[in-house]
Design a protein around this motif. Structure first.
Motif, PDB file in Angstrom:
ATOM      1  N   PHE A   1       0.829  -1.194   0.000  1.00 43.60           N
ATOM      2  CA  PHE A   1       0.000   0.000   0.000  1.00 43.60           C
ATOM      3  C   PHE A   1       0.866   1.248   0.000  1.00 43.60           C
ATOM      4  O   PHE A   1       1.778   1.389   0.827  1.00 43.60           O
ATOM      5  N   ALA A   2       0.582   2.153  -0.933  1.00 48.44           N
ATOM      6  CA  ALA A   2       1.236   3.454  -0.925  1.00 48.44           C
ATOM      7  C   ALA A   2       0.949   4.151   0.399  1.00 48.44           C
ATOM      8  O   ALA A   2      -0.192   4.165   0.873  1.00 48.44           O
ATOM      9  N   SER A   3       1.974   4.718   1.009  1.00 49.64           N
ATOM     10  CA  SER A   3       1.791   5.378   2.308  1.00 49.64           C
ATOM     11  C   SER A   3       1.096   6.724   2.173  1.00 49.64           C
ATOM     12  O   SER A   3       0.697   7.313   3.183  1.00 49.64           O
ATOM     13  N   GLY A   4       0.936   7.192   0.931  1.00 45.06           N
ATOM     14  CA  GLY A   4       0.235   8.460   0.713  1.00 45.06           C
ATOM     15  C   GLY A   4       1.182   9.595   0.421  1.00 45.06           C
ATOM     16  O   GLY A   4       2.395   9.494   0.624  1.00 45.06           O
ATOM     17  N   ASP A   5       0.616  10.681  -0.055  1.00 46.41           N
ATOM     18  CA  ASP A   5       1.394  11.851  -0.452  1.00 46.41           C
ATOM     19  C   ASP A   5       1.067  13.050   0.434  1.00 46.41           C
ATOM     20  O   ASP A   5       1.065  14.194  -0.003  1.00 46.41           O
ATOM     21  N   ALA A   6       0.764  12.749   1.711  1.00 45.86           N
ATOM     22  CA  ALA A   6       0.301  13.797   2.626  1.00 45.86           C
ATOM     23  C   ALA A   6       1.405  14.366   3.497  1.00 45.86           C
ATOM     24  O   ALA A   6       1.125  15.101   4.440  1.00 45.86           O
ATOM     25  N   GLY A   7       2.656  14.009   3.230  1.00 44.28           N
ATOM     26  CA  GLY A   7       3.783  14.630   3.918  1.00 44.28           C
ATOM     27  C   GLY A   7       3.765  14.517   5.431  1.00 44.28           C
ATOM     28  O   GLY A   7       3.551  15.507   6.122  1.00 44.28           O
ATOM     29  N   GLY A   8       4.011  13.315   5.950  1.00 49.13           N
ATOM     30  CA  GLY A   8       4.097  13.153   7.400  1.00 49.13           C
ATOM     31  C   GLY A   8       2.804  12.777   8.073  1.00 49.13           C
ATOM     32  O   GLY A   8       2.734  12.777   9.307  1.00 49.13           O
ATOM     33  N   ILE A   9       1.772  12.437   7.314  1.00 53.86           N
ATOM     34  CA  ILE A   9       0.482  12.013   7.875  1.00 53.86           C
ATOM     35  C   ILE A   9       0.218  10.578   7.445  1.00 53.86           C
ATOM     36  O   ILE A   9       0.270  10.270   6.250  1.00 53.86           O
ATOM     37  N   PRO A  10      -0.069   9.674   8.385  1.00 51.54           N
ATOM     38  CA  PRO A  10      -0.354   8.286   7.997  1.00 51.54           C
ATOM     39  C   PRO A  10      -1.757   8.152   7.425  1.00 51.54           C
ATOM     40  O   PRO A  10      -2.676   8.862   7.826  1.00 51.54           O
ATOM     41  N   LEU A  11      -1.912   7.251   6.470  1.00 55.25           N
ATOM     42  CA  LEU A  11      -3.205   6.965   5.859  1.00 55.25           C
ATOM     43  C   LEU A  11      -3.550   5.492   6.052  1.00 55.25           C
ATOM     44  O   LEU A  11      -2.678   4.660   6.262  1.00 55.25           O
ATOM     45  N   TYR A  12      -4.812   5.181   5.962  1.00 48.95           N
ATOM     46  CA  TYR A  12      -5.282   3.792   5.977  1.00 48.95           C
ATOM     47  C   TYR A  12      -5.726   3.430   4.564  1.00 48.95           C
ATOM     48  O   TYR A  12      -6.277   4.278   3.874  1.00 48.95           O
ATOM     49  N   PRO A  13      -5.448   2.200   4.119  1.00 51.55           N
ATOM     50  CA  PRO A  13      -4.975   0.990   4.790  1.00 51.55           C
ATOM     51  C   PRO A  13      -3.460   0.854   4.969  1.00 51.55           C
ATOM     52  O   PRO A  13      -3.005  -0.145   5.510  1.00 51.55           O
ATOM     53  N   SER A  14      -2.686   1.822   4.528  1.00 48.43           N
ATOM     54  CA  SER A  14      -1.238   1.725   4.705  1.00 48.43           C
ATOM     55  C   SER A  14      -0.856   1.508   6.165  1.00 48.43           C
ATOM     56  O   SER A  14       0.159   0.869   6.456  1.00 48.43           O
ATOM     57  N   SER A  15      -1.658   2.025   7.077  1.00 51.51           N
ATOM     58  CA  SER A  15      -1.345   1.906   8.497  1.00 51.51           C
ATOM     59  C   SER A  15      -1.755   0.565   9.097  1.00 51.51           C
ATOM     60  O   SER A  15      -1.465   0.304  10.269  1.00 51.51           O
ATOM     61  N   SER A  16      -2.424  -0.284   8.329  1.00 51.91           N
ATOM     62  CA  SER A  16      -2.781  -1.608   8.844  1.00 51.91           C
ATOM     63  C   SER A  16      -1.517  -2.390   9.178  1.00 51.91           C
ATOM     64  O   SER A  16      -0.555  -2.384   8.407  1.00 51.91           O
ATOM     65  N   PRO A  17      -1.479  -3.103  10.291  1.00 48.57           N
ATOM     66  CA  PRO A  17      -0.283  -3.877  10.641  1.00 48.57           C
ATOM     67  C   PRO A  17      -0.105  -5.140   9.801  1.00 48.57           C
ATOM     68  O   PRO A  17       0.857  -5.869  10.004  1.00 48.57           O
ATOM     69  N   TYR A  18      -1.012  -5.382   8.842  1.00 49.56           N
ATOM     70  CA  TYR A  18      -0.949  -6.589   8.020  1.00 49.56           C
ATOM     71  C   TYR A  18      -0.541  -6.306   6.576  1.00 49.56           C
ATOM     72  O   TYR A  18      -0.551  -7.213   5.744  1.00 49.56           O
ATOM     73  N   VAL A  19      -0.177  -5.065   6.255  1.00 45.52           N
ATOM     74  CA  VAL A  19       0.195  -4.713   4.893  1.00 45.52           C
ATOM     75  C   VAL A  19       1.595  -4.104   4.885  1.00 45.52           C
ATOM     76  O   VAL A  19       2.106  -3.658   5.915  1.00 45.52           O
ATOM     77  N   THR A  20       2.215  -4.092   3.710  1.00 43.20           N
ATOM     78  CA  THR A  20       3.496  -3.409   3.543  1.00 43.20           C
ATOM     79  C   THR A  20       3.234  -1.967   3.155  1.00 43.20           C
ATOM     80  O   THR A  20       2.716  -1.681   2.074  1.00 43.20           O
ATOM     81  N   SER A  21       3.554  -1.067   4.056  1.00 47.04           N
ATOM     82  CA  SER A  21       3.393   0.364   3.805  1.00 47.04           C
ATOM     83  C   SER A  21       4.628   0.872   3.071  1.00 47.04           C
ATOM     84  O   SER A  21       5.757   0.692   3.540  1.00 47.04           O
TER      85      SER A  21
END
Length: 256
Positions: free
Chosen positions: A74-94
């Motif tokens: 999962f792409a961690s997002g383009d929000a510059g220092g803010i976590p997004l879901y599902p990237s933050s799930s402990p079962y995926v590769t962020s």
């Protein structure tokens, strides 16, 4: 007002000939696409979408928790220092991002943390057992690994799906680029070990990653070792994306 959802052109793709896609709408549609990819036999599923975290997000983790032995990048997002879901799930590769620049060194490149990379401490997801960083005590830290995300230089991509009336070669960036790159490297490394969660693999092989020590994304800055914006680092080949102790060799390696 509902938080904005960051959506891709092709949210879910199977890294084989078949490429299931989901409607870029509600989260449930996109997760149904993930389930469909796995149902069709995919072992590597790249996702370039996400949304701001919310208290109900853990109710969706079963989409990943119930499928060990599958890579969910999962792409961690383009929000510059803010976590997004599902990237933050402990079962995926962020997957976070870096900015590469040409350099006179062994690699030919130097890398810094990409300023736009989504990262940080999850407000709702617990820290998985394989994470031991002090950045986010008790909570999931994103991301796990990184690849190029800065659109300068970016990567040339040939798009056959019209966006407006445009097809052909474009230069792409963002963690929507780094996520499929990492998913593809997992695929080159071989199928994940049954019963395991592949997002843990890089933590067992830190020596097989390029440690990024410069640059910041929001309040998080790169440093020696694991850090939030660049994580374990960028893969030095594919060894770091294998299950620890797994004895197989990839097709790519056998040809070299």
């Amino acid at each position: 007002m509902a938080p904005p959802v960051w959506r891709p052109r092709a949210p879910v793709e199977r890294l084989r000939r078949a490429r299931p896609e989901a409607t870029a709408g509600p989260k449930t549609n996109l997760l149904a696409g993930v389930d469909q990819a796995v149902a069709q036999g995919a072992k590597f599923v790249s996702n370039s979408w996400g949304a701001f975290e919310g208290p109900g997000e853990t109710n969706f983790d079963f989409h990943f928790r119930n499928h060990p032995g599958v890579v969910f990048a999962f792409a961690s997002g383009d929000a510059g220092g803010i976590p997004l879901y599902p990237s933050s799930s402990p079962y995926v590769t962020s997957v976070g991002g870096t900015t590469p620049t040409p350099a006179h060194n062994r690699r030919g490149w130097a890398e810094t943390a990409w300023a736009g990379s989504g990262c940080g401490c999850s407000a709702f997801e617990p820290k998985p057992a394989f994470q031991h960083d002090a950045f986010c005590p008790g909570s999931r830290t994103t991301a796990d690994v990184s690849a190029v995300a800065d659109s300068n230089p970016g990567l040339a991509v040939y798009d056959t799906t019209p966006v407006g009336s445009t097809t052909g070669w474009t230069v792409e960036g963002g963690t929507s680029l780094s996520s499929p790159l990492i998913a593809g490297m997992y695929a080159l490394a071989g199928n994940p070990a049954p019963g395991t969660f592949p997002n843990s693999y890089p933590y067992a092989h830190p020596q097989d990653f390029n440690d990024i020590t410069i640059g910041c994304a929001g309040a998080f800055c790169a440093a020696p070792g694991y850090d939030a914006p660049t994580d374990i680092g960028t893969p030095e080949g594919i060894r770091g994306l294998r299950a620890p102790g797994h004895g197989w060799h990839s097709i790519a390696e056998s040809r070299n």
